[in-house]
Design a protein around this motif. Structure first.
Motif, PDB file in Angstrom:
ATOM      1  N   ASN A 101       0.854  -1.176   0.000  1.00  0.00           N
ATOM      2  CA  ASN A 101       0.000   0.000   0.000  1.00  0.00           C
ATOM      3  C   ASN A 101       0.898   1.238   0.000  1.00  0.00           C
ATOM      4  O   ASN A 101       1.477   1.612   1.026  1.00  0.00           O
ATOM      5  CB  ASN A 101      -0.912   0.004   1.235  1.00  0.00           C
ATOM      6  CG  ASN A 101      -1.975   1.084   1.143  1.00  0.00           C
ATOM      7  OD1 ASN A 101      -1.744   2.153   0.572  1.00  0.00           O
ATOM      8  ND2 ASN A 101      -3.151   0.797   1.689  1.00  0.00           N
ATOM      9  N   ALA A 102       1.036   1.848  -1.156  1.00  0.00           N
ATOM     10  CA  ALA A 102       1.947   2.988  -1.298  1.00  0.00           C
ATOM     11  C   ALA A 102       1.537   4.177  -0.423  1.00  0.00           C
ATOM     12  O   ALA A 102       2.386   4.971  -0.002  1.00  0.00           O
ATOM     13  CB  ALA A 102       2.011   3.414  -2.768  1.00  0.00           C
ATOM     14  N   LYS A 103       0.241   4.283  -0.125  1.00  0.00           N
ATOM     15  CA  LYS A 103      -0.228   5.421   0.654  1.00  0.00           C
ATOM     16  C   LYS A 103       0.175   5.320   2.123  1.00  0.00           C
ATOM     17  O   LYS A 103       0.388   6.347   2.790  1.00  0.00           O
ATOM     18  CB  LYS A 103      -1.752   5.542   0.542  1.00  0.00           C
ATOM     19  CG  LYS A 103      -2.235   5.904  -0.864  1.00  0.00           C
ATOM     20  CD  LYS A 103      -3.743   6.028  -0.888  1.00  0.00           C
ATOM     21  CE  LYS A 103      -4.248   6.408  -2.290  1.00  0.00           C
ATOM     22  NZ  LYS A 103      -5.726   6.533  -2.334  1.00  0.00           N
ATOM     23  N   THR A 104       0.248   4.108   2.641  1.00  0.00           N
ATOM     24  CA  THR A 104       0.567   3.942   4.060  1.00  0.00           C
ATOM     25  C   THR A 104       2.010   3.504   4.295  1.00  0.00           C
ATOM     26  O   THR A 104       2.456   3.469   5.437  1.00  0.00           O
ATOM     27  CB  THR A 104      -0.369   2.898   4.705  1.00  0.00           C
ATOM     28  OG1 THR A 104      -0.223   1.654   4.003  1.00  0.00           O
ATOM     29  CG2 THR A 104      -1.815   3.356   4.627  1.00  0.00           C
ATOM     30  N   CYS A 105       2.738   3.167   3.213  1.00  0.00           N
ATOM     31  CA  CYS A 105       4.133   2.743   3.352  1.00  0.00           C
ATOM     32  C   CYS A 105       4.985   3.904   3.864  1.00  0.00           C
ATOM     33  O   CYS A 105       4.936   5.021   3.325  1.00  0.00           O
ATOM     34  CB  CYS A 105       4.679   2.254   2.009  1.00  0.00           C
ATOM     35  SG  CYS A 105       6.414   1.790   2.045  1.00  0.00           S
ATOM     36  N   ILE A 106       5.775   3.674   4.918  1.00  0.00           N
ATOM     37  CA  ILE A 106       6.623   4.722   5.483  1.00  0.00           C
ATOM     38  C   ILE A 106       8.089   4.525   5.079  1.00  0.00           C
ATOM     39  O   ILE A 106       8.971   5.212   5.590  1.00  0.00           O
ATOM     40  CB  ILE A 106       6.515   4.751   7.016  1.00  0.00           C
ATOM     41  CG1 ILE A 106       6.971   3.410   7.610  1.00  0.00           C
ATOM     42  CG2 ILE A 106       5.084   5.077   7.445  1.00  0.00           C
ATOM     43  CD1 ILE A 106       7.041   3.407   9.129  1.00  0.00           C
TER      44      ILE A 106
ATOM     45  N   GLU B 236       4.833  -2.037  -6.215  1.00  0.00           N
ATOM     46  CA  GLU B 236       3.466  -1.969  -5.722  1.00  0.00           C
ATOM     47  C   GLU B 236       2.879  -3.369  -5.580  1.00  0.00           C
ATOM     48  O   GLU B 236       2.085  -3.630  -4.684  1.00  0.00           O
ATOM     49  CB  GLU B 236       2.614  -1.126  -6.689  1.00  0.00           C
ATOM     50  CG  GLU B 236       2.963   0.348  -6.688  1.00  0.00           C
ATOM     51  CD  GLU B 236       1.989   1.167  -7.521  1.00  0.00           C
ATOM     52  OE1 GLU B 236       0.993   0.574  -7.989  1.00  0.00           O
ATOM     53  OE2 GLU B 236       2.213   2.378  -7.674  1.00  0.00           O
ATOM     54  N   ARG B 237       3.279  -4.254  -6.481  1.00  0.00           N
ATOM     55  CA  ARG B 237       2.842  -5.656  -6.406  1.00  0.00           C
ATOM     56  C   ARG B 237       4.041  -6.552  -6.696  1.00  0.00           C
ATOM     57  O   ARG B 237       4.744  -6.353  -7.674  1.00  0.00           O
ATOM     58  CB  ARG B 237       1.711  -5.922  -7.404  1.00  0.00           C
ATOM     59  CG  ARG B 237       1.318  -7.375  -7.494  1.00  0.00           C
ATOM     60  CD  ARG B 237       0.032  -7.564  -8.264  1.00  0.00           C
ATOM     61  NE  ARG B 237      -1.131  -7.087  -7.493  1.00  0.00           N
ATOM     62  CZ  ARG B 237      -2.387  -7.232  -7.908  1.00  0.00           C
ATOM     63  NH1 ARG B 237      -2.648  -7.805  -9.067  1.00  0.00           N
ATOM     64  NH2 ARG B 237      -3.371  -6.780  -7.163  1.00  0.00           N
ATOM     65  N   VAL B 238       4.262  -7.527  -5.842  1.00  0.00           N
ATOM     66  CA  VAL B 238       5.427  -8.385  -5.978  1.00  0.00           C
ATOM     67  C   VAL B 238       5.094  -9.576  -6.882  1.00  0.00           C
ATOM     68  O   VAL B 238       4.315 -10.452  -6.531  1.00  0.00           O
ATOM     69  CB  VAL B 238       5.897  -8.899  -4.595  1.00  0.00           C
ATOM     70  CG1 VAL B 238       7.091  -9.832  -4.774  1.00  0.00           C
ATOM     71  CG2 VAL B 238       6.264  -7.733  -3.708  1.00  0.00           C
ATOM     72  N   TRP B 239       5.713  -9.600  -8.073  1.00  0.00           N
ATOM     73  CA  TRP B 239       5.512 -10.696  -9.025  1.00  0.00           C
ATOM     74  C   TRP B 239       6.736 -11.601  -9.096  1.00  0.00           C
ATOM     75  O   TRP B 239       6.799 -12.498  -9.925  1.00  0.00           O
ATOM     76  CB  TRP B 239       5.215 -10.150 -10.415  1.00  0.00           C
ATOM     77  CG  TRP B 239       3.862  -9.528 -10.533  1.00  0.00           C
ATOM     78  CD1 TRP B 239       3.551  -8.211 -10.525  1.00  0.00           C
ATOM     79  CD2 TRP B 239       2.609 -10.209 -10.675  1.00  0.00           C
ATOM     80  NE1 TRP B 239       2.203  -8.019 -10.648  1.00  0.00           N
ATOM     81  CE2 TRP B 239       1.606  -9.230 -10.752  1.00  0.00           C
ATOM     82  CE3 TRP B 239       2.261 -11.559 -10.754  1.00  0.00           C
ATOM     83  CZ2 TRP B 239       0.253  -9.554 -10.890  1.00  0.00           C
ATOM     84  CZ3 TRP B 239       0.915 -11.880 -10.893  1.00  0.00           C
ATOM     85  CH2 TRP B 239      -0.068 -10.882 -10.971  1.00  0.00           C
TER      86      TRP B 239
END
Length: 256
Positions: free
Chosen positions: A227-232, A251-254
């Motif tokens: 979650n890029a918005k909550t990542c610190i 953003e998504r681990v593939w």
């Protein structure tokens, strides 16, 4: 009381608990297999032959798998190996590295060495990027050559006749017996020592089945989302990842 139940739930649903349970079951099955061998040789009481150790016979049972895929029929003599392969493929498709990371007893052994290394050395050391990529590429090439040979080189009649060989009935005992050889034990210890330093060597760079299941897992809907918005950007996720993936930058681990 609620906190105790939550803690117990977290323990029994944790990856290491699940891995340990599968590993313990596999060890139990191997012991039962040797007890069955003793009965067959007339030196012990009767024990039914366990089927779980069939998972250590990938060559024979992948031959059976490709024979089935190409119309050679279901393996009615030793079906357990074929069932294990199909279950591992389904698990990889649904849950990405679910089989390798949660179930495989061989993977549990090498990851145990890796975890021991982190405990004793403080961390596992990351290889130079070019060497890591080359090592992982080798695993995929190994897997492609292995699967390609069974799919395009071995004919269906040959595959069917191979799985009917009397040797297949004792192949698991032969392999387990080989693992008890002092030279093989030394190889295990050396591989374990390397895994303590750089992570699970066999799983990451050599295992052809891991290469296959990894490729299947790319199509899995089960991924890790950041979650890029909550990542610190504390980098903790990247630091603790035992597979050396860098979730903080995705953003998504593939990653396979």
């Amino acid at each position: 009381m609620r906190e105790t139940l939550v803690r117990a739930r977290d323990i029994v649903t944790g990856r290491w608990f699940v891995k340990g349970a599968f590993f313990a079951f596999f060890v139990y099955s191997v012991v039962q297999l040797f007890r069955f061998k003793a009965w067959a040789e007339g030196t012990g009481p009767y024990v039914s032959r366990p089927e779980a150790p069939a998972g250590i016979l990938p060559i024979g049972h992948f031959t059976s798998f490709f024979a089935w895929v190409r119309g050679g029929g279901w393996d009615v003599l030793l079906p357990a190996g074929l069932v294990i392969i199909l279950a591992a493929m389904a698990t990889s498709l649904l849950f990405k590295r679910g089989f390798c990371g949660w179930i495989c007893p061989v993977g549990t052994l090498w990851e145990g060495f890796s975890a021991l290394g982190r405990r004793l050395l403080g961390r596992n050391y990351v290889l130079p990027k070019w060497l890591d990529i080359a090592g992982r590429a080798f695993r995929y090439l190994f897997a492609a050559a292995f699967m390609g040979m069974l799919l395009f080189v071995v004919s269906v009649p040959e595959a069917v006749s191979f799985r009917e060989l009397p040797y297949m009935w004792i192949a698991d005992l032969k392999i387990l017996g080989m693992m008890l050889d002092p030279i093989y034990i030394l190889v295990i210890l050396l591989t374990g020592a390397v895994s303590m330093m750089i992570g699970p060597l066999w799983c990451r760079y050599l295992c052809p089945l891991g290469g296959l299941y990894s490729a299947i897992g790319i199509a899995s809907p089960c991924t890790i989302d950041r979650n890029a918005k909550t990542c610190i950007h504390c980098s903790k996720c990247s630091k603790v990842c035992h597979a050396f993936v860098d979730p903080e930058k995705a953003e998504r681990v593939w990653a396979p």
